[in-house]
Write a protein that holds these residues in place. Structure first.
Motif, PDB file in Angstrom:
ATOM      1  N   CYS A  30      15.604  81.624  63.930  1.00 29.28           N
ATOM      2  CA  CYS A  30      16.308  81.448  62.654  1.00 29.28           C
ATOM      3  C   CYS A  30      16.332  82.755  61.866  1.00 29.28           C
ATOM      4  O   CYS A  30      15.364  83.524  61.890  1.00 29.28           O
ATOM      5  CB  CYS A  30      15.623  80.369  61.810  1.00 29.28           C
ATOM      6  N   ASP A  31      17.439  82.965  61.132  1.00 30.19           N
ATOM      7  CA  ASP A  31      17.556  84.181  60.312  1.00 30.19           C
ATOM      8  C   ASP A  31      17.668  83.871  58.823  1.00 30.19           C
ATOM      9  O   ASP A  31      18.067  84.712  58.040  1.00 30.19           O
ATOM     10  CB  ASP A  31      18.740  85.023  60.774  1.00 30.19           C
ATOM     11  N   ARG A  68      12.889  82.572  58.271  1.00 30.76           N
ATOM     12  CA  ARG A  68      13.186  83.546  59.323  1.00 30.76           C
ATOM     13  C   ARG A  68      12.070  83.497  60.346  1.00 30.76           C
ATOM     14  O   ARG A  68      10.893  83.523  59.989  1.00 30.76           O
ATOM     15  CB  ARG A  68      13.285  84.962  58.762  1.00 30.76           C
ATOM     16  N   ALA A 117      17.515  88.365  64.114  1.00 24.25           N
ATOM     17  CA  ALA A 117      17.010  87.319  63.218  1.00 24.25           C
ATOM     18  C   ALA A 117      16.476  87.934  61.935  1.00 24.25           C
ATOM     19  O   ALA A 117      16.707  87.408  60.839  1.00 24.25           O
ATOM     20  CB  ALA A 117      15.925  86.509  63.923  1.00 24.25           C
ATOM     21  N   ALA A 175      13.853  77.088  67.979  1.00 22.76           N
ATOM     22  CA  ALA A 175      15.048  77.761  67.481  1.00 22.76           C
ATOM     23  C   ALA A 175      14.640  79.074  66.826  1.00 22.76           C
ATOM     24  O   ALA A 175      13.592  79.168  66.184  1.00 22.76           O
ATOM     25  CB  ALA A 175      15.790  76.886  66.480  1.00 22.76           C
ATOM     26  N   VAL A 221      16.691  74.177  57.917  1.00 22.36           N
ATOM     27  CA  VAL A 221      16.955  75.583  57.587  1.00 22.36           C
ATOM     28  C   VAL A 221      17.825  75.685  56.339  1.00 22.36           C
ATOM     29  O   VAL A 221      17.565  76.512  55.449  1.00 22.36           O
ATOM     30  CB  VAL A 221      17.610  76.291  58.793  1.00 22.36           C
ATOM     31  N   ARG A 255      18.940  72.346  61.806  1.00 23.78           N
ATOM     32  CA  ARG A 255      19.861  72.985  60.857  1.00 23.78           C
ATOM     33  C   ARG A 255      19.736  72.434  59.445  1.00 23.78           C
ATOM     34  O   ARG A 255      19.784  73.218  58.476  1.00 23.78           O
ATOM     35  CB  ARG A 255      21.291  72.887  61.387  1.00 23.78           C
ATOM     36  N   GLU A 297      19.649  81.475  57.619  1.00 22.44           N
ATOM     37  CA  GLU A 297      20.838  80.627  57.505  1.00 22.44           C
ATOM     38  C   GLU A 297      21.241  80.023  58.844  1.00 22.44           C
ATOM     39  O   GLU A 297      21.560  78.849  58.926  1.00 22.44           O
ATOM     40  CB  GLU A 297      22.005  81.429  56.935  1.00 22.44           C
ATOM     41  N   THR A 298      21.240  80.844  59.883  1.00 30.70           N
ATOM     42  CA  THR A 298      21.664  80.407  61.214  1.00 30.70           C
ATOM     43  C   THR A 298      20.452  80.080  62.068  1.00 30.70           C
ATOM     44  O   THR A 298      19.428  80.774  62.012  1.00 30.70           O
ATOM     45  CB  THR A 298      22.496  81.507  61.892  1.00 30.70           C
ATOM     46  N   ALA A 299      20.575  79.020  62.885  1.00 25.47           N
ATOM     47  CA  ALA A 299      19.520  78.637  63.823  1.00 25.47           C
ATOM     48  C   ALA A 299      20.092  78.683  65.232  1.00 25.47           C
ATOM     49  O   ALA A 299      21.058  77.985  65.546  1.00 25.47           O
ATOM     50  CB  ALA A 299      18.987  77.245  63.503  1.00 25.47           C
TER      51      ALA A 299
END
Length: 424
Positions: A199-200, A265, A311, A197, A254, A251, A202-204
């Motif tokens: 990832c940034d 990240r 990301a 995945a 993360v 998720r 928060e979001t994956a």
């Protein structure tokens, strides 16, 4: 954009190959790189752990994004070093990289948020670890707590094997300080899958899954290695199962890392065991797998560079990636003696012929060029012969057809990569 990739293996060659195709790219460097990478990027002789030299190079060349490939610089804090110099780097901080740098850290995080994983205990006293094994019996898994290039993992079929692993890690320090403490866990049964995945913090965003082959010998025999081959996708892991794993494993991890003030990240790699009770986490890694990366990236239709930038910028929430509906395979060619004592220096011939086979790409890993431009083995895993096809059998046939054209008597490969999927 001006981009610097850090690393010198097959994973980094695949990353450079993918980034070089981006219309957003102005200039691509790789430190230190290898002879294959030199075909798509400018190689600079800086080691992956020489952070002061890497930062200076990035500043002098106005680098817009640093892309670390291997785990060692990430766990050592390359993202922190770049951040301190205001240089964008798509990789976890040293604190977040504990997800790979410490098995116990990951296990504790799993317990905290309910991520399914094997039952475990951590020991920094060898006799206490031995007593635990005697009490629990075998099969059982012994892992060095620290970073050991994926090699300090012993799936012990007997108590004697487990006790020998404890002695090797904790007493003789076969893996250095990585084995000062060990994690001992139950032996999960099932098939292993690698899920990736982007990832940034928060979001994956799922990057797909692959299945690799860790044992050096055909039929999954012999010692563990860094990986002898991989294929993607795997029929064992449907899109529905992938989404379940994202929701139950990726998720939550993360979200918990963000809650702890160490947002993740970069690339999060979940090694999963598909058990009768569902997917369970074996371990997290904080970068692309090698050779899984070499099997995944040839399937990517989208431009990798803006995805990495998104990301870094924390903008993955509304981002998406497109993938080719093809099968992809990566077969590792290694030097004789790998993984224990690989022979170095032998010449590898016929790479141009191999690369001319349709739908085949050759990614260099442990190679070097001599003064006459000849390619020689410089490490254990020297080459990744990769191919795509309408299905896995077609991809496999293409890769092995290319291998047949390579003249390297001192090298070897497994001839059964993908056998699980092809056997149904």
């Amino acid at each position: 954009m001006r981009v610097l990739v850090v690393g010198s293996g097959g994973r980094e060659h695949a990353l450079c190959w993918s980034l070089a195709a981006s219309p957003l790219l102005t200039k691509l460097w790789c430190a230190p790189g290898n002879p294959g990478i030199a075909d798509v990027a400018t190689c600079v002789p800086i080691g992956v752990l020489d952070f002061s030299a890497l930062v200076a190079f990035a500043q002098d060349n106005e680098i817009d994004l640093v892309v670390p490939g291997p785990e060692a610089p990430l766990v050592a804090g390359i993202a922190d070093a770049m951040e301190a110099a205001s240089i964008p780097c798509i990789g976890p901080s040293r604190a977040a990289a504990q997800l790979e740098g410490s098995k116990a850290f990951t296990k504790e995080l799993c317990d905290a948020v309910g991520i399914p994983t094997a039952q475990w205990e951590r020991f920094d006293d060898a006799e206490a670890a031995r007593e635990f094994v005697r009490r629990r019996g075998a099969p059982i898994v012994v892992k060095a707590d620290g970073l050991a290039a994926g090699k300090a993992v012993v799936v012990a079929a007997t108590e004697a094997e487990a006790l020998a692993a404890i002695d090797a890690m904790m007493q003789t320090r076969a893996f250095g300080e990585a084995g000062a403490a060990v994690v001992i866990e139950e032996c999960l049964e099932g098939e292993e899958v690698s899920l990736f995945a982007l990832c940034d913090g928060e979001t994956a965003l799922p990057l797909g899954a692959a299945q690799d082959h860790k044992r050096v010998g055909e039929g999954e025999t012999g010692p563990n290695t860094g990986g002898m081959g991989a294929y993607s996708p795997t029929p064992l892991f449907s899109p529905a199962l992938q989404e379940v794993a994202m929701d139950r494993i990726i998720r939550p991890a993360v979200a918990e890392m963000a809650r702890r003030g160490m947002p993740f990240r970069g690339i999060l790699y979940a090694g999963l065991m598909l058990t009768a009770d569902g997917a369970k986490l074996i371990e997290f890694n904080v970068r692309f797998g090698d050779p899984e990366c070499q099997a995944l990236l040839p399937r990517l239709m989208s431009d990798l560079l803006p995805a990495l930038q998104a990301a870094y910028d924390g903008e993955l929430e509304n981002f998406d990636l497109r993938w080719n509906d093809v099968a992809s395979i990566a077969v590792v060619m290694a030097a004789r003696g790998y993984p224990d004592a690989p022979e170095r220096g032998s010449e590898i011939r016929g790479l141009d012929r191999a690369a001319a086979v349709p739908n085949v790409r050759i990614f260099h890993a442990g190679t070097e060029a001599d003064g006459d431009g000849r390619i020689r083995a410089a490490g254990g895993r020297a080459l990744n012969v990769c191919a795509t096809g309408a299905d896995l059998r077609a991809a496999r046939d293409g890769a092995y057809a290319a291998i047949e054209t390579i003249d390297w008597p001192e090298g070897f490969c497994r001839h059964d990569i993908g056998w699980r999927a092809l056997a149904g």
